[in-house]
Each structure stands twice: as structure tokens, then as C-alpha cells.
Design a protein around this motif. Structure first.
Motif, short mmCIF file in Angstrom:
data_model
loop_
_atom_site.label_atom_id
_atom_site.label_comp_id
_atom_site.label_asym_id
_atom_site.label_seq_id
_atom_site.Cartn_x
_atom_site.Cartn_y
_atom_site.Cartn_z
N ALA A 3 0.83 -1.20 0.00
CA ALA A 3 0.00 0.00 0.00
C ALA A 3 0.87 1.26 0.00
N LYS A 4 1.95 1.26 0.79
CA LYS A 4 2.86 2.41 0.82
C LYS A 4 3.49 2.63 -0.55
N VAL A 21 2.39 1.87 -3.54
CA VAL A 21 1.43 2.44 -4.49
C VAL A 21 1.20 3.92 -4.19
N ARG A 22 1.12 4.27 -2.90
CA ARG A 22 0.94 5.69 -2.54
C ARG A 22 2.14 6.52 -2.99
N ILE A 23 3.36 5.99 -2.84
CA ILE A 23 4.56 6.72 -3.26
C ILE A 23 4.52 6.96 -4.77
N ARG A 33 1.83 7.16 -6.68
CA ARG A 33 0.81 8.19 -6.97
C ARG A 33 1.36 9.59 -6.67
N ASP A 34 1.97 9.74 -5.50
CA ASP A 34 2.51 11.06 -5.13
C ASP A 34 3.58 11.50 -6.13
N GLU A 42 1.79 12.44 -9.53
CA GLU A 42 0.92 13.60 -9.45
C GLU A 42 1.72 14.88 -9.17
N GLU A 74 -4.59 10.76 -12.75
CA GLU A 74 -5.02 9.37 -12.64
C GLU A 74 -6.40 9.20 -13.28
#
Length: 504
Positions: free
Chosen positions: A188-189, A191-193, A195-196, A199, A205
């Protein structure tokens, strides 16, 4: 004569029957499955704030009477007459000890607790304390059974190792093996990295369809399904590529999707029929820009997750230095010093080489496909440190832009780490007439028996005819990336519910 498995099954059935009896008694008293307890803390949070025995010795805890409430699954219990110690694990993944004393709990609660079981889910409230051994504990003055567990955890559940049981009953695996939970927290971390990272560079997205009229975007065998109301067959997507590039045509010039894709292929330690991909498209960029971006992204992931150097299956992978870059031909020559450069574009010479290497070939393959087979056989597994391989033959790159100086190869790369492909990217082919010819070649391959070859996508050609800016596009396998950063040997280790044959 009975064997041990029969005895184990008999014991389990007996325990389940006993627990069902206990549940029946709870139902009669109207106490089954309550939903009124609300924990205000987590075990990890309490341990982080008050776990230091020097900062929070027992006398300080006793003086300040810090209230707390938690809920979790009973992992162990030790009853000593009128007092008991219980360990629970909650959503934070951490364990906290409860201290229970009969006289501190409401009338009858302690007596009821003595009939509860490991695996039951409880809620507890009270004040924090520290035991003589220094362990932070919750001295409970409220205790409630929230869920009666009907199935006992497997014997020696804390060391559950049977792989098929772990994958098939992931819910038990998560209880039995706390390290498994950390894999999915890391996922999960990660995937968040991503995305950040994207973006912050103005990528948008988006979501594109999972069911396609035609499978496209990759050479792969698709799953087929049927839409009853429309009376048509559809395909689960093998990749979102062609839809994302339609969006670039429409003016969404930096787009990405973290998507589920489906390929009707074999199952292995690296392949699952459904998998997660990151695909992104960047107008006014080429494959060199993509390689620079990818290198920066993976370095950011490594840094955010811990260290630039990671261990993977006994190898140290270093994301600090610049990633190596080689062409397919350069890599083949490096790992096959007996070959000569002139042989690598000579179809007859490559056929002889493939035969010597025991590589299967087909009559319709040109030098490009034969060269790729030699590369996969002799080079891939040796690419341990992050390495971009470029210069893929046009024959095996139906969506890639031809190289301006050498039209027999394309402006394409694949990134290899630890001997496996992690990413595939290229300068996109935005010439509609060239793309139509490549689709025709794919159709001819399908007619010749290649079930993974692409279909002719008329609407995609129409989109290109409106004009797609020069664009770079890339796909990165999220599952393989998670394998790398969690030191997982199999893709099944990083999927919560990997594909398995149905139980009989």
C-alpha cells in the motif's frame, strides 16, 4: 486403523462443536455478536507512546491513571485463579497484554472469560500499567466478548508454514504470520509513493474499461466473457494501453492508471492470471525521458521505504548508482562471447544458434523474434542490478516507434532487476499508417497460429488519424515491484488472494 490426519480432523470437529455450544448459550442470553464497543486506541499507538519503561515506569503510570480502550483477537491467555494475563492483536498488527482481575471486572465477567477461547475477539477498557517484567499492559475494568470464534486456530498456528494453506486461507495466514501483514502494508505504501511521485509531475489518474471489444495493448492470450444483454463476446483487458493513448489524443497529455489486467497464460512464481500494472503516458517525451523518470521513481520508492540498498533473495540491489543501459544486441554479445555481431541480424545464423541452444522456433519468425529468444534464454537472469535494455527489434514491438537511424529496431526499453522484467516502455508509434501496417502483420501472425498476436483495432487507428502528440508510454508491474521490495520469492506472496485451483 486411523492415521494422524483423521485424528486431527476428529479433534478439530470436537473443538468446533464445543465452541458452537458456547455460541448457542450466548444466543440464549442475547449476547451473541454485539456491535456497541468502540476502541479508542490501537496496540501499536499505545506501545509507541507509553512503551518506553524508563520514560513511563509503573509508578508514573499508576499516578497518572491513563485510560485506554482496545479491541482485538485473543492470541494467548494465562489464568491464575482470580487473575489472568491475555495477549490480543488488533488492526495495527501489534500485540498488547491485558491484565484481568476478577474483583476489578463487573459481576460474572471474569467467570465468563474463563470459558472464552484463543481466537475470540474481545474489547477491553481500563488504565495502563506495567508488569513486574516491564511489559506495558492494560489493566481492564471492562471486558466484552465481541465475536465467538467457532474454528480453532491451527495447532502451532504461530508458525503456520504450509504454503497452499497460507494462500488458500489468507485470513488464517494473516493471523498466524504477522510478517505477512507487513508485506501488504508495504504494498500500500509503495502504491501511494507512486501516486505522489506522478501527481507531483502533473500526471492525472484515470480509469479505463476492463472489458474490451478487442484485446489490445500487449501480445497476450486474453480471457473471453459474454455480455448477455448485448449478446456479444467481450475480452478482459490484457492492458489499458490503447485506451490511455486515446486520452492523449484527446488532450489529456499526462495520464496514468494503476490497473488490474488479465492474461490467460500459465501460473508461475512470476505470473498470475490477474495482476496489477502501472501504465502512464507522457506527451512530448520519448523513451529516454521515460528511463530517466523510471530511475528517479524507483530510487524514490527505495528511499521512502527505507534504504537505497535492498536485499532480494540473497542479492544486494543498489538503487543509488545510475542504472546501466545496453541494447539487446550488446547484451547478447556480452553474455555469449562466442557469437559475432553480424550473426544477430542473420535469420539463418540465428536459427542455427537457437537449435544449438535448444530454443523452440517457428517458421514465421524473423531475425528479431529469434534474437529476442536468445536474449531471454541467455541474458535475462544475469541482469541483477537495475539495467535498461534498449534497441528491441521492430518485429517484436508492434506499438513502438521505429528508431530514426535504424528502422529495424525501435525506441523501446525494458528494465530488468534481479533477473526479471520490471518495466516496459517506449516512444509511442503515432504514425497511423505505420500502426495499421503493424496491426496487419499481427493479424497475419494470428492467422498463422499465434494466439497471443493482436487484433486490428480500427477505432484506435481512427484516433491516431486525429493526431497523437509525440509520446512516451510505459508499463510497470506492481506485483513484481512489491516482490522486489519485500524480498518475496513468489508473486503469490504479494497477492492477498492468488489464483489457486478450486478445492475439491
Amino acid at each position: 486403523m486411523t492415521d494422524d490426519n483423521d485424528n486431527d480432523q476428529h479433534d478439530e470437529n470436537r473443538l468446533i462443536a464445543e465452541r458452537r455450544g458456547k455460541l448457542g448459550e450466548l444466543r440464549e442470553r442475547g449476547q451473541a455478536f454485539p456491535n456497541t464497543f468502540r476502541p479508542e486506541h490501537t496496540a501499536a499507538g499505545l506501545l509507541a507512546e507509553y512503551g518506553d519503561a524508563e520514560a513511563w515506569p509503573q509508578d508514573r503510570l499508576e499516578a497518572e491513571k491513563i485510560p485506554a480502550s482496545v479491541a482485538g483477537r485473543i492470541l494467548s491467555r494465562r489464568i491464575m485463579g482470580k487473575a489472568a494475563f491475555v495477549h490480543i492483536r488488533d488492526r495495527s498488527g501489534a500485540q498488547l497484554q491485558l491484565y484481568l482481575r476478577r474483583d476489578d471486572l463487573p459481576e460474572g465477567v471474569y467467570q465468563a472469560f474463563k470459558h472464552w477461547d484463543v481466537g475470540d475477539i474481545v474489547g477491553a477498557a481500563g488504565v495502563l500499567m506495567r508488569t513486574k517484567t516491564g511489559e506495558l499492559s492494560l489493566h481492564a475494568d471492562k471486558l466484552e466478548l465481541l465475536v465467538k470464534s467457532l474454528r480453532p486456530l491451527p495447532e502451532k498456528w504461530h508458525g503456520l508454514t504450509d504454503q497452499e494453506t497460507r494462500y488458500r486461507q489468507r485470513y488464517v495466514d494473516l493471523i498466524a504470520n504477522p510478517d505477512v501483514r507487513e508485506i501488504f502494508v508495504t504494498r500500500a505504501k509503495l502504491v501511494r509513493i507512486i501516486r505522489d511521485f506522478l501527481e507531483s509531475r502533473e500526471f492525472l489518474e484515470v480509469e479505463t474499461p476492463m472489458m474490451h471489444h478487442l484485446p489490445g495493448g500487449a501480445t497476450a492470450r486474453p480471457f473471453r466473457t459474454h455480455h448477455n444483454a448485448l449478446g456479444i463476446d467481450l475480452f478482459l483487458r490484457v492492458a489499458p494501453e490503447l485506451h490511455l493513448k486515446r486520452l492523449v489524443v484527446g488532450g489529456l497529455e499526462r495520464v496514468y492508471e494503476i490497473n488490474r489486467s488479465f492474461r490467460n497464460e500459465g501460473v508461475s512464481t512470476r505470473h498470475n492470471p490477474e495482476f496489477t500494472m502501472l501504465e502512464f503516458y507522457w506527451a512530448y517525451a520519448d523513451y529516454n525521458d521515460l528511463m530517466d523518470l523510471t530511475e528517479a521513481m524507483l530510487r524514490e520508492i527505495a528511499r521512502e521505504l527505507g534504504e537505497l540498498e535492498i536485499d532480494y533473495q540473497g542479492e544486494t540491489i543498489d538503487f543509488g548508482p545510475a542504472f546501466a543501459r545496453q541494447t539487446v544486441e550488446e547484451a547478447v554479445l556480452e553474455f555469449n562471447p562466442d557469437l559475432e555481431a553480424a550473426q544477430l541480424r542473420d535469420r539463418e545464423a540465428l536459427l542455427t544458434i537457437c537449435k544449438r541452444m535448444d530454443i523452440h522456433t517457428a517458421s514465421g519468425w524473423g531475425w528479431g523474434k529469434l534474437l529476442l529468444e536468445v536474449f531471454e534464454k541467455t541474458v535475462e537472469e544475469n541482469l541483477v542490478q537495475p539495467t535498461f535494455i534498449t534497441g528491441y527489434p521492430t518485429e517484436v514491438s508492434p506499438l513502438s516507434r521505429r528508431n530514426d537511424d535504424d528502422p529495424e529496431i525501435t525506441d523501446r526499453f525494458e528494465l530488468f532487476i534481479a533477473g526479471r522484467e520490471i518495466a516496459n516502455g517506449f516512444s509511442e508509434l503515432n504514425d497511423p499508417e505505420d500502426q495499421a501496417e503493424r496491426f496487419q502483420a499481427q493479424v497475419a501472425s494470428r492467422d498463422a497460429g499465434d494466439i497471443e498476436a493482436m487484433h486490428f483495432d480500427v477505432d484506435y487507428i481512427r484516433a491516431l488519424e486525429y493526431g497523437m502528440p509525440p509520446t512516451g508510454g510505459e508499463g510497470i508491474g506492481i506485483d513484481r515491484l512489491v516482490m522486489l521490495f519485500t524480498d518475496s520469492a513468489s508473486i503469490r506472496d504479494v497477492l492477498l488472494f492468488p489464483y489457486l485451483r478450486p478445492e475439491e
